[in-house]
Motif scaffolding. Structure first.
Motif, PDB file in Angstrom:
ATOM      1  N   GLY A  13       1.080  -1.348  -0.048  1.00  0.00           N
ATOM      2  CA  GLY A  13      -0.153  -0.571  -0.357  1.00  0.00           C
ATOM      3  C   GLY A  13       0.429   1.081  -0.437  1.00  0.00           C
ATOM      4  O   GLY A  13       0.704   2.077  -0.790  1.00  0.00           O
ATOM      5  N   HIS A  14       1.822   1.119   1.091  1.00  0.00           N
ATOM      6  CA  HIS A  14       3.043   2.557   0.805  1.00  0.00           C
ATOM      7  C   HIS A  14       3.380   2.649  -0.253  1.00  0.00           C
ATOM      8  O   HIS A  14       3.538   3.714  -1.002  1.00  0.00           O
ATOM      9  CB  HIS A  14       3.898   2.084   1.378  1.00  0.00           C
ATOM     10  CG  HIS A  14       5.829   3.177   1.934  1.00  0.00           C
ATOM     11  ND1 HIS A  14       5.622   4.398   2.266  1.00  0.00           N
ATOM     12  CD2 HIS A  14       5.931   2.527   1.307  1.00  0.00           C
ATOM     13  CE1 HIS A  14       6.281   4.518   2.023  1.00  0.00           C
ATOM     14  NE2 HIS A  14       6.722   4.051   1.442  1.00  0.00           N
ATOM     15  N   LEU A  15       4.078   1.822  -1.271  1.00  0.00           N
ATOM     16  CA  LEU A  15       4.279   1.757  -2.844  1.00  0.00           C
ATOM     17  C   LEU A  15       3.304   2.574  -3.875  1.00  0.00           C
ATOM     18  O   LEU A  15       4.052   2.921  -4.513  1.00  0.00           O
ATOM     19  CB  LEU A  15       4.877   0.176  -3.253  1.00  0.00           C
ATOM     20  CG  LEU A  15       5.951   0.227  -4.234  1.00  0.00           C
ATOM     21  CD1 LEU A  15       7.060   1.339  -4.399  1.00  0.00           C
ATOM     22  CD2 LEU A  15       5.977  -1.277  -4.774  1.00  0.00           C
ATOM     23  N   ARG A  16       2.121   1.367  -3.744  1.00  0.00           N
ATOM     24  CA  ARG A  16       1.631   2.234  -4.725  1.00  0.00           C
ATOM     25  C   ARG A  16       0.826   3.640  -4.334  1.00  0.00           C
ATOM     26  O   ARG A  16       1.055   4.387  -5.338  1.00  0.00           O
ATOM     27  CB  ARG A  16       0.183   1.144  -4.916  1.00  0.00           C
ATOM     28  CG  ARG A  16      -1.266   1.292  -5.248  1.00  0.00           C
ATOM     29  CD  ARG A  16      -1.916   0.221  -4.489  1.00  0.00           C
ATOM     30  NE  ARG A  16      -2.457   0.283  -3.847  1.00  0.00           N
ATOM     31  CZ  ARG A  16      -1.834  -0.672  -2.621  1.00  0.00           C
ATOM     32  NH1 ARG A  16      -2.035  -2.117  -3.324  1.00  0.00           N
ATOM     33  NH2 ARG A  16      -2.947  -0.479  -1.726  1.00  0.00           N
ATOM     34  N   THR A  17       0.808   4.232  -2.973  1.00  0.00           N
ATOM     35  CA  THR A  17       0.582   5.075  -2.635  1.00  0.00           C
ATOM     36  C   THR A  17       1.803   6.487  -3.342  1.00  0.00           C
ATOM     37  O   THR A  17       1.456   7.599  -3.945  1.00  0.00           O
ATOM     38  CB  THR A  17       0.706   5.449  -1.107  1.00  0.00           C
ATOM     39  OG1 THR A  17      -0.974   4.405  -0.840  1.00  0.00           O
ATOM     40  CG2 THR A  17      -0.325   6.773  -0.818  1.00  0.00           C
ATOM     41  N   MET A  18       2.364   5.960  -2.983  1.00  0.00           N
ATOM     42  CA  MET A  18       4.146   7.022  -3.095  1.00  0.00           C
ATOM     43  C   MET A  18       4.719   6.862  -4.767  1.00  0.00           C
ATOM     44  O   MET A  18       4.929   7.758  -5.610  1.00  0.00           O
ATOM     45  CB  MET A  18       5.066   6.365  -2.890  1.00  0.00           C
ATOM     46  CG  MET A  18       5.170   7.198  -1.483  1.00  0.00           C
ATOM     47  SD  MET A  18       5.113   8.580  -0.786  1.00  0.00           S
ATOM     48  CE  MET A  18       5.767   8.547   0.996  1.00  0.00           C
ATOM     49  N   ARG A  19       3.532   5.566  -4.887  1.00  0.00           N
ATOM     50  CA  ARG A  19       4.055   5.988  -7.119  1.00  0.00           C
ATOM     51  C   ARG A  19       3.339   6.800  -7.743  1.00  0.00           C
ATOM     52  O   ARG A  19       3.753   7.794  -8.265  1.00  0.00           O
ATOM     53  CB  ARG A  19       3.827   4.226  -7.323  1.00  0.00           C
ATOM     54  CG  ARG A  19       5.119   3.179  -7.669  1.00  0.00           C
ATOM     55  CD  ARG A  19       5.050   1.695  -7.917  1.00  0.00           C
ATOM     56  NE  ARG A  19       5.678   1.233  -8.318  1.00  0.00           N
ATOM     57  CZ  ARG A  19       5.942  -0.241  -7.601  1.00  0.00           C
ATOM     58  NH1 ARG A  19       4.875  -0.942  -8.147  1.00  0.00           N
ATOM     59  NH2 ARG A  19       7.088  -0.492  -8.081  1.00  0.00           N
ATOM     60  N   GLY A  20       1.983   6.787  -6.780  1.00  0.00           N
ATOM     61  CA  GLY A  20       0.306   7.670  -7.383  1.00  0.00           C
ATOM     62  C   GLY A  20       1.154   8.773  -7.303  1.00  0.00           C
ATOM     63  O   GLY A  20       1.095  10.216  -8.394  1.00  0.00           O
ATOM     64  N   VAL A  21       1.740   9.085  -5.844  1.00  0.00           N
ATOM     65  CA  VAL A  21       2.071  10.659  -5.384  1.00  0.00           C
ATOM     66  C   VAL A  21       3.238  11.372  -6.492  1.00  0.00           C
ATOM     67  O   VAL A  21       3.113  12.544  -7.547  1.00  0.00           O
ATOM     68  CB  VAL A  21       2.451  10.753  -4.444  1.00  0.00           C
ATOM     69  CG1 VAL A  21       3.497  11.746  -4.389  1.00  0.00           C
ATOM     70  CG2 VAL A  21       1.559  10.489  -2.971  1.00  0.00           C
ATOM     71  N   TYR A  22       3.950  10.253  -6.992  1.00  0.00           N
ATOM     72  CA  TYR A  22       4.905  10.311  -8.234  1.00  0.00           C
ATOM     73  C   TYR A  22       4.887  10.872  -9.406  1.00  0.00           C
ATOM     74  O   TYR A  22       4.899  11.843 -10.183  1.00  0.00           O
ATOM     75  CB  TYR A  22       6.124   9.770  -8.065  1.00  0.00           C
ATOM     76  CG  TYR A  22       7.419  10.092  -8.872  1.00  0.00           C
ATOM     77  CD1 TYR A  22       8.290  10.942  -8.410  1.00  0.00           C
ATOM     78  CD2 TYR A  22       7.861   9.381 -10.616  1.00  0.00           C
ATOM     79  CE1 TYR A  22       9.012  10.938  -9.607  1.00  0.00           C
ATOM     80  CE2 TYR A  22       8.924  10.056 -10.875  1.00  0.00           C
ATOM     81  CZ  TYR A  22       9.540  11.119 -10.667  1.00  0.00           C
ATOM     82  OH  TYR A  22      10.565  11.085 -11.343  1.00  0.00           O
ATOM     83  N   ALA A  23       3.902  10.061  -9.654  1.00  0.00           N
ATOM     84  CA  ALA A  23       2.623   9.734 -11.251  1.00  0.00           C
ATOM     85  C   ALA A  23       2.438  11.427 -11.211  1.00  0.00           C
ATOM     86  O   ALA A  23       2.003  12.082 -12.244  1.00  0.00           O
ATOM     87  CB  ALA A  23       1.856   8.818 -10.968  1.00  0.00           C
ATOM     88  N   GLY A  24       0.991  11.641  -9.344  1.00  0.00           N
ATOM     89  CA  GLY A  24       1.224  13.059  -9.782  1.00  0.00           C
ATOM     90  C   GLY A  24       1.760  14.020 -10.034  1.00  0.00           C
ATOM     91  O   GLY A  24       1.025  15.022 -10.742  1.00  0.00           O
ATOM     92  N   LEU A  25       3.101  14.020  -9.553  1.00  0.00           N
ATOM     93  CA  LEU A  25       3.569  14.963  -9.407  1.00  0.00           C
ATOM     94  C   LEU A  25       4.313  15.211 -11.243  1.00  0.00           C
ATOM     95  O   LEU A  25       4.213  16.619 -12.078  1.00  0.00           O
ATOM     96  CB  LEU A  25       5.005  14.554  -8.813  1.00  0.00           C
ATOM     97  CG  LEU A  25       6.437  15.837  -9.020  1.00  0.00           C
ATOM     98  CD1 LEU A  25       6.414  16.863  -8.552  1.00  0.00           C
ATOM     99  CD2 LEU A  25       7.522  14.997  -8.290  1.00  0.00           C
ATOM    100  N   ILE A  26       4.646  14.393 -11.469  1.00  0.00           N
ATOM    101  CA  ILE A  26       4.994  14.322 -13.248  1.00  0.00           C
ATOM    102  C   ILE A  26       3.842  14.400 -13.987  1.00  0.00           C
ATOM    103  O   ILE A  26       3.625  15.906 -15.123  1.00  0.00           O
ATOM    104  CB  ILE A  26       5.260  13.073 -13.503  1.00  0.00           C
ATOM    105  CG1 ILE A  26       6.181  12.850 -13.088  1.00  0.00           C
ATOM    106  CG2 ILE A  26       5.272  13.109 -15.229  1.00  0.00           C
ATOM    107  CD1 ILE A  26       8.195  13.560 -12.547  1.00  0.00           C
ATOM    108  N   ALA A  27       2.208  14.313 -13.548  1.00  0.00           N
ATOM    109  CA  ALA A  27       1.739  14.531 -14.810  1.00  0.00           C
ATOM    110  C   ALA A  27       1.168  16.330 -13.814  1.00  0.00           C
ATOM    111  O   ALA A  27       0.856  16.649 -14.939  1.00  0.00           O
ATOM    112  CB  ALA A  27       0.131  13.686 -13.975  1.00  0.00           C
ATOM    113  N   ALA A  28       1.112  16.808 -12.744  1.00  0.00           N
ATOM    114  CA  ALA A  28       0.980  18.370 -12.923  1.00  0.00           C
ATOM    115  C   ALA A  28       2.379  19.082 -13.652  1.00  0.00           C
ATOM    116  O   ALA A  28       1.393  20.315 -13.396  1.00  0.00           O
ATOM    117  CB  ALA A  28       0.674  18.047 -11.157  1.00  0.00           C
ATOM    118  N   GLY A  29       3.185  18.592 -13.631  1.00  0.00           N
ATOM    119  CA  GLY A  29       4.482  19.497 -14.324  1.00  0.00           C
ATOM    120  C   GLY A  29       3.550  19.996 -15.967  1.00  0.00           C
ATOM    121  O   GLY A  29       4.302  20.341 -16.084  1.00  0.00           O
ATOM    122  N   LEU A  30       3.486  18.109 -16.344  1.00  0.00           N
ATOM    123  CA  LEU A  30       2.918  19.084 -17.404  1.00  0.00           C
ATOM    124  C   LEU A  30       1.563  19.612 -17.568  1.00  0.00           C
ATOM    125  O   LEU A  30       1.859  20.424 -18.858  1.00  0.00           O
ATOM    126  CB  LEU A  30       2.825  17.192 -17.958  1.00  0.00           C
ATOM    127  CG  LEU A  30       4.108  16.599 -18.114  1.00  0.00           C
ATOM    128  CD1 LEU A  30       3.851  14.731 -18.590  1.00  0.00           C
ATOM    129  CD2 LEU A  30       4.868  16.834 -19.350  1.00  0.00           C
TER     130      LEU A  30
END
Length: 168
Positions: free
Chosen positions: A136-153
């Motif tokens: 769950g930790h890994l899944r959530t952190m991957r989601g935050v990182y994906a959100g970081l990239i998406a928000a930047g784009l």
């Protein structure tokens, strides 16, 4: 690669430090050059918005390579925990500072949903890790990182304030 070799491997640390320094230098250069570009007619910088912009960019830029490194490196090591804490702190400052950027575009935008998700997800992910829910930790952190990239784009799209500053 064993956990002990990553923590003690000076080449990895050197590459990470160089990548972070280059990222910060490029950010500073782009912000400096952006000050030379023309603004929309009648535009005045809102009070505090530029401070928030600098805080936001100076925390988000190193968060991109650091997040990738933490997701890529072996998990559960002292290095992972230390860099993960630094990344989480950078992401929280990035997310919180974004709420002061609303005046640059005339109000809150859909991109702020990424900030809300980050402010909720980082503590949730830490709680999951401490509870032993590593998946769950890994899944959530991957989601935050994906959100970081998406928000930047999304932030650099034409018509957005940052896109206008960087690309005219």
């Amino acid at each position: 690669m064993a956990a002990t070799t990553v923590a003690g491997n000076t080449n990895v640390w050197r590459r990470f430090a160089v990548a972070t320094a280059i990222s910060l230098a490029v950010t500073l250069l782009l912000l400096s050059l952006s000050q030379l570009t023309t603004r929309p007619a009648g535009w005045q910088p809102p009070s505090g918005a530029y401070i928030a912009l600098y805080v936001h960019l100076f925390t988000v830029v190193p968060a991109v390579p650091l997040g990738a490194f933490v997701l890529w490196a072996p998990k559960g090591t002292a290095t992972h925990k230390l860099l993960g804490r630094i990344w989480a702190a950078l992401m929280m400052v990035t997310a919180i500072s974004s709420f002061w950027l609303q005046t640059l575009n005339g109000g809150l935008s859909f991109i702020h949903l990424f900030s809300v998700a980050t402010v909720v997800s980082i503590p949730l992910s830490i709680w999951r890790a401490r509870r032993g829910d590593i998946k769950g930790h890994l899944r959530t952190m991957r989601g935050v990182y994906a959100g970081l990239i998406a928000a930047g784009l999304f932030a650099v799209l034409p018509g957005r304030f940052l896109g206008s500053l960087l690309f005219g």
